[in-house]
Design a protein around this motif. Structure first.
Motif, PDB file in Angstrom:
ATOM      1  N   TRP A  49       0.858  -1.187   0.000  1.00 50.64           N
ATOM      2  CA  TRP A  49       0.000   0.000   0.000  1.00 50.64           C
ATOM      3  C   TRP A  49       0.892   1.235   0.000  1.00 50.64           C
ATOM      4  O   TRP A  49       1.681   1.429   0.925  1.00 50.64           O
ATOM      5  N   HIS A 114     -10.174   6.582   7.510  1.00 56.31           N
ATOM      6  CA  HIS A 114      -9.082   5.617   7.363  1.00 56.31           C
ATOM      7  C   HIS A 114      -9.548   4.169   7.548  1.00 56.31           C
ATOM      8  O   HIS A 114      -9.077   3.267   6.847  1.00 56.31           O
ATOM      9  N   GLN A 115     -10.448   3.945   8.492  1.00 54.40           N
ATOM     10  CA  GLN A 115     -10.913   2.575   8.735  1.00 54.40           C
ATOM     11  C   GLN A 115     -11.617   2.002   7.514  1.00 54.40           C
ATOM     12  O   GLN A 115     -11.412   0.831   7.152  1.00 54.40           O
ATOM     13  N   VAL A 118      -9.027   0.941   4.986  1.00 55.36           N
ATOM     14  CA  VAL A 118      -8.380  -0.318   5.370  1.00 55.36           C
ATOM     15  C   VAL A 118      -9.318  -1.493   5.092  1.00 55.36           C
ATOM     16  O   VAL A 118      -8.889  -2.529   4.556  1.00 55.36           O
ATOM     17  N   ILE A 122      -8.527  -4.768   2.695  1.00 57.25           N
ATOM     18  CA  ILE A 122      -8.576  -6.139   3.222  1.00 57.25           C
ATOM     19  C   ILE A 122      -9.606  -6.977   2.468  1.00 57.25           C
ATOM     20  O   ILE A 122      -9.380  -8.157   2.166  1.00 57.25           O
ATOM     21  N   ILE A 128      -2.261  -7.234   3.912  1.00 60.99           N
ATOM     22  CA  ILE A 128      -1.373  -6.121   3.581  1.00 60.99           C
ATOM     23  C   ILE A 128       0.016  -6.528   4.047  1.00 60.99           C
ATOM     24  O   ILE A 128       0.254  -6.698   5.241  1.00 60.99           O
ATOM     25  N   LEU A 131       3.054  -1.469   4.206  1.00 58.75           N
ATOM     26  CA  LEU A 131       2.444  -0.143   4.123  1.00 58.75           C
ATOM     27  C   LEU A 131       3.559   0.877   3.941  1.00 58.75           C
ATOM     28  O   LEU A 131       4.468   0.960   4.769  1.00 58.75           O
ATOM     29  N   LEU A 165      -3.107   5.815  10.106  1.00 61.29           N
ATOM     30  CA  LEU A 165      -3.285   4.720   9.151  1.00 61.29           C
ATOM     31  C   LEU A 165      -2.534   3.471   9.603  1.00 61.29           C
ATOM     32  O   LEU A 165      -3.050   2.350   9.498  1.00 61.29           O
ATOM     33  N   THR A 166      -1.339   3.653  10.135  1.00 60.89           N
ATOM     34  CA  THR A 166      -0.548   2.509  10.594  1.00 60.89           C
ATOM     35  C   THR A 166      -1.223   1.801  11.750  1.00 60.89           C
ATOM     36  O   THR A 166      -1.214   0.560  11.824  1.00 60.89           O
ATOM     37  N   VAL A 169      -3.743  -0.505  10.190  1.00 56.04           N
ATOM     38  CA  VAL A 169      -3.186  -1.598   9.379  1.00 56.04           C
ATOM     39  C   VAL A 169      -2.466  -2.615  10.262  1.00 56.04           C
ATOM     40  O   VAL A 169      -2.492  -3.824   9.999  1.00 56.04           O
ATOM     41  N   HIS A 172      -3.770  -6.204  11.456  1.00 52.29           N
ATOM     42  CA  HIS A 172      -3.817  -7.246  10.426  1.00 52.29           C
ATOM     43  C   HIS A 172      -2.438  -7.882  10.241  1.00 52.29           C
ATOM     44  O   HIS A 172      -2.336  -9.092  10.012  1.00 52.29           O
TER      45      HIS A 172
END
Length: 324
Positions: A49, A114-115, A118, A122, A128, A131, A165-166, A169, A172
């Motif tokens: 990503w 952001h969610q 993501v 997914i 992912i 990133l 964002l991290t 992510v 996962h």
């Protein structure tokens, strides 16, 4: 005789290393990895990503990763530009199929979205692997003239956006016990410079956040790669923050400037990714030398930096805010 041979060998090694430093465009570890390590093609099949993929370093990296056979998520605010990059990837690299590249428009400042982004990724790829936090915005203005609103905007976009964002992510990756987070910082994240105080602060902050994550993520096989580019040819100065909120610098980079080509920067970042390096410096001199000085001789480097920085400071003060 043996002593003379030893001295000669040491002198030769020293001269070679000095020449490598002078003519290099990256740190010695990254040089070694590019010559003898894993090529970016080892990333084939990985789901990567890339934020800020509509132009500049992000666009260049998208092309290099597509060439390597990665499956890509391309994010930025401008969906039309993202689709252009996707179209170029499909046209240039025969091994890339339509379903291998997903365009997900994203504004890092709008953290409430952001969610959903993501979840979309997914749902499409199921995973992912990497990133690349590349999106960001530069800044040009003196410290005292820069409004606190600009400071806040710079931190919101360059620091809190990637952190947000991290954080979404990461679970996962932890669940799969593998993942890589690449953070495109800057040489400005290693030392300060006049006229870019807000930008420097936002990039320094990234190092604190993600160096801590490096330690916490070790048991879950989460790898952090910090990338510190120097000046690179892009459109970064057009939209750069100035001293007042809502303004853009609107400056075009000149071809005569001492900057790295975008595709070269992308190649070096891809090498850093494939070799899972901790931190890399991607820059020509003099910025590359500054990185070494601040890393190994901080007291001396700061004295030199303050004195040499006065020339740049006076130029910025006089209104030449386009200095890289």
């Amino acid at each position: 005789m043996m002593l003379e041979l030893l001295v000669s060998a040491l002198v030769t090694i020293f001269v070679v290393q000095v020449l490598r430093l002078i003519f290099s465009d990256c740190d010695l570890t990254l040089q070694w990895a590019e010559m003898f390590g894993r090529s970016p093609e080892r990333l084939k099949g990985k789901v990567v990503w890339v934020t800020g993929a509509s132009s500049g370093i992000g666009e260049g990296l998208a092309y290099r990763l597509a060439e390597a056979g990665c499956r890509l998520i391309l994010s930025a605010r401008r969906e039309q530009e993202l689709n252009r990059v996707k179209k170029n990837c499909l046209a240039r690299y025969g091994g890339v199929q339509e379903g291998d590249i997903l365009v997900v428009p994203l504004d890092l400042v709008q953290r409430g979205t952001h969610q959903q982004a993501v979840d979309t990724v997914i749902t499409h790829f199921k995973q992912i692997d990497c990133l690349v936090n590349n999106a960001g915005r530069s800044q040009r203005a003196l410290w005292l003239r820069t409004s606190l609103e600009v400071d806040k905007e710079c931190l919101e976009l360059n620091t809190l956006g990637p952190v947000s964002l991290t954080k979404l992510v990461l679970p996962h990756m932890v669940q799969r016990k593998q993942g890589q987070v690449v953070v495109v910082s800057s040489v400005a994240g290693k030392f300060g410079a006049p006229g870019i105080g807000s930008y420097c602060g936002s990039k320094h902050a990234l190092h604190g956040w993600f160096e801590s994550l490096r330690i916490e993520g070790y048991d879950d096989n989460i790898k952090i790669t910090m990338v510190c580019p120097g000046p690179v040819f892009s459109d970064a100065l057009k939209a750069a923050f100035t001293e007042e909120r809502g303004e853009g610098l609107g400056v075009e980079m000149r071809s005569s400037e001492n900057r790295m080509a975008t595709d070269r920067c992308a190649q070096l970042i891809a090498v850093a990714m494939s070799n899972r390096l901790d931190e890399v410096w991607v820059s020509r001199n003099p910025e590359l030398t500054y990185c070494y000085l601040f890393q190994y001789f901080p007291a001396i480097a700061r004295k030199i930096g303050v004195r040499l920085g006065q020339t740049r400071y006076r130029k910025v003060k006089a209104g030449n805010a386009s200095l890289h």
